[in-house]
Scaffold this active site. Structure first.
Site, mmCIF file in Angstrom:
data_model
loop_
_atom_site.group_PDB
_atom_site.id
_atom_site.type_symbol
_atom_site.label_atom_id
_atom_site.label_comp_id
_atom_site.label_asym_id
_atom_site.label_seq_id
_atom_site.Cartn_x
_atom_site.Cartn_y
_atom_site.Cartn_z
ATOM 1 C CG PHE A 126 1.428 2.779 4.132
ATOM 2 C CD1 PHE A 126 1.721 3.441 4.898
ATOM 3 C CD2 PHE A 126 1.364 1.485 3.509
ATOM 4 C CE1 PHE A 126 2.346 2.496 5.942
ATOM 5 C CE2 PHE A 126 1.629 0.627 4.482
ATOM 6 C CZ PHE A 126 2.315 1.028 5.735
ATOM 7 C CG ASP A 203 -4.708 3.578 2.584
ATOM 8 O OD1 ASP A 203 -5.205 3.244 3.967
ATOM 9 O OD2 ASP A 203 -3.498 3.072 2.448
ATOM 10 C CE1 TYR A 228 -2.391 -2.816 10.656
ATOM 11 C CE2 TYR A 228 -3.482 -4.703 10.011
ATOM 12 C CZ TYR A 228 -2.541 -3.393 9.815
ATOM 13 O OH TYR A 228 -1.997 -3.305 8.711
ATOM 14 C CE LYS A 229 -2.565 1.460 10.290
ATOM 15 N NZ LYS A 229 -1.353 1.039 10.507
ATOM 16 N NE ARG A 377 3.225 6.697 12.754
ATOM 17 C CZ ARG A 377 2.617 5.818 12.109
ATOM 18 N NH1 ARG A 377 2.169 6.206 10.684
ATOM 19 N NH2 ARG A 377 2.694 4.502 12.353
#
Length: 406
Positions: A126, A203, A228-229, A377
């Site tokens: 990322f 991560d 928050y995912k 995605r």
């Protein structure tokens, strides 16, 4: 070929289907394919926040710090460890953003390996991970050793073995690749890093709450993840940091703040770190930002993280099957692992027009996201997504793409 009506049977047989009704907006026709970027709020969260404003913030005011707020980063951290991370108490803490926590743990890790000069990281990690690692390398006079990976996959054991050595201080890896959804072999890659004498930082942003993680069992040193995912903490919810208990006495907190001091309110002339994981706090904890994830953690614990993973595999496998039926004939290719054992909770589909398709879908209340190169995605949050939603969304992807290529 999939049965166009097969989603009815899949939803009827899904033991987790009733949980969908607990999420705000899940009863609407909008197709939400972005739960891996921002999870839907739970219906109970709004009233929880309102009660906090009225009773705790408004009623108790500053007394709230002595009545539980100060301990909340560690209380929720322990809940995270128990429910989704496979971590014993006292090793996980909530606070700061993912970026800040990545900096803290990376900087602490390289300081704990003096004389070693390299950070190993892959080129498709990322961006934040890569940017922070590059900044620390510049700051400390270190070298980044890059692993070149297939954009449709991720770091393999053979690639990591070839990259690490006596100069490796730290290895930085993503458990689930943000672009392809490649699910890394966390125990095996951790062991390879350790065999080279390096520390490893994982991560967990795209796996925590969707894929079971066993940090303690795998001997992981350090981990960071957002909330928050799949943990539905809301936009900007604070991240979490995991530091294995064996390292808590040796790692130095690089951003020394009052909340990580041994006596928070002594406010003495010099800094002395608190014992344990609390030393990795810096500033005042974002209490309001922590509250929503408590509801989601309770829900995941009720459902069971293994059942959540089973539903996630079923959803992504169904998405792949429907994409093979509806989208492959018009030029769309799969940019994620086909084997569900190698895939996290999202699926990426490639076509040269996917950037335009994504923008058009948003106007039709179908919400995926776009990732270069040419990737649409589809993030499928297991507790809030139905099989019918997947089918309808992919039918509209085909319709939109056909209109653009007509």
């Amino acid at each position: 070929m999939t049965d166009p009506a097969g989603h009815h049977a899949l939803d009827a047989d899904d033991p987790l289907a009733p949980y969908r009704d607990r999420f705000v907006g899940a009863d609407q026709p909008l197709v939400y394919f972005d739960g891996n970027s921002l999870g839907r709020p739970l219906a109970v969260t709004g009233p929880r926040l309102a009660r906090f404003v009225e009773a705790e913030w408004g009623g108790r005011l500053i007394r709230g710090w002595d009545e539980g707020w100060l301990e909340l980063p560690q209380v929720i951290g322990d809940d995270l460890g128990r429910v989704v991370l496979g971590a014993a108490p006292g090793q996980t803490v909530v606070g700061d953003s993912t970026t800040v926590l990545l900096y803290k743990l990376m900087r602490a890790a390289v300081a704990a390996r003096p004389g070693r000069t390299e950070i190993v990281i892959d080129r498709d990690n990322f961006p934040t991970d890569r940017y922070v690692a590059a900044g620390i390398a510049d700051e400390c006079g270190l070298t980044l050793r890059w692993i070149d990976v297939d954009l449709d996959a991720g770091v393999t054991a053979a690639q990591l073995e070839a990259a690490v050595g006596p100069d490796t201080a730290l290895v930085v890896l993503s458990h689930v690749a943000y672009r392809s959804a490649w699910l890394a072999d966390l125990p095996a890659l951790t062991a390879i890093a350790h065999d080279a004498g390096a520390l490893v930082l994982w991560d967990l942003c795209h796996s925590a709450g969707s894929v079971p993680v066993a940090l303690d069992a795998a001997g992981v040193d350090l981990a960071v993840g957002c909330t928050y995912k799949y943990l539905n903490g809301g936009p900007g919810a604070p991240a979490f940091a995991y530091v294995a208990s064996r390292h808590l006495g040796e790692l130095t907190q690089p951003i020394q703040g009052w909340m990580g001091a041994v006596d928070t309110f002594l406010m003495g002339p010099t800094y002395a770190p608190a014992p344990g994981i609390r030393r990795f706090l810096s500033g005042t904890p974002p209490i309001v930002g922590m509250l929503a994830m408590q509801d989601m953690l309770a829900l995941v614990e009720e459902a069971g993280i293994d059942a959540v993973r089973t539903k996630s595999v079923a959803l992504t496998s169904y998405a792949v099957d429907v994409a093979d039926e509806l989208l492959a004939p018009i030029g769309v290719t799969l940019a994620s692992p086909r084997d569900p054992a190698l895939r996290g909770g999202h699926v990426t589909l490639n076509h040269p027009l996917m950037r335009e398709v994504t923008a058009a879908l948003w106007q039709r209340d179908v919400i995926p996201d776009y990732r270069d190169p040419h990737g649409l995605r589809i993030g499928l949050s297991p507790l809030s997504t139905s099989f019918a939603e997947v089918r309808r969304g992919l039918e509209l992807v085909r319709e939109t793409l056909e209109q653009m290529t007509a």
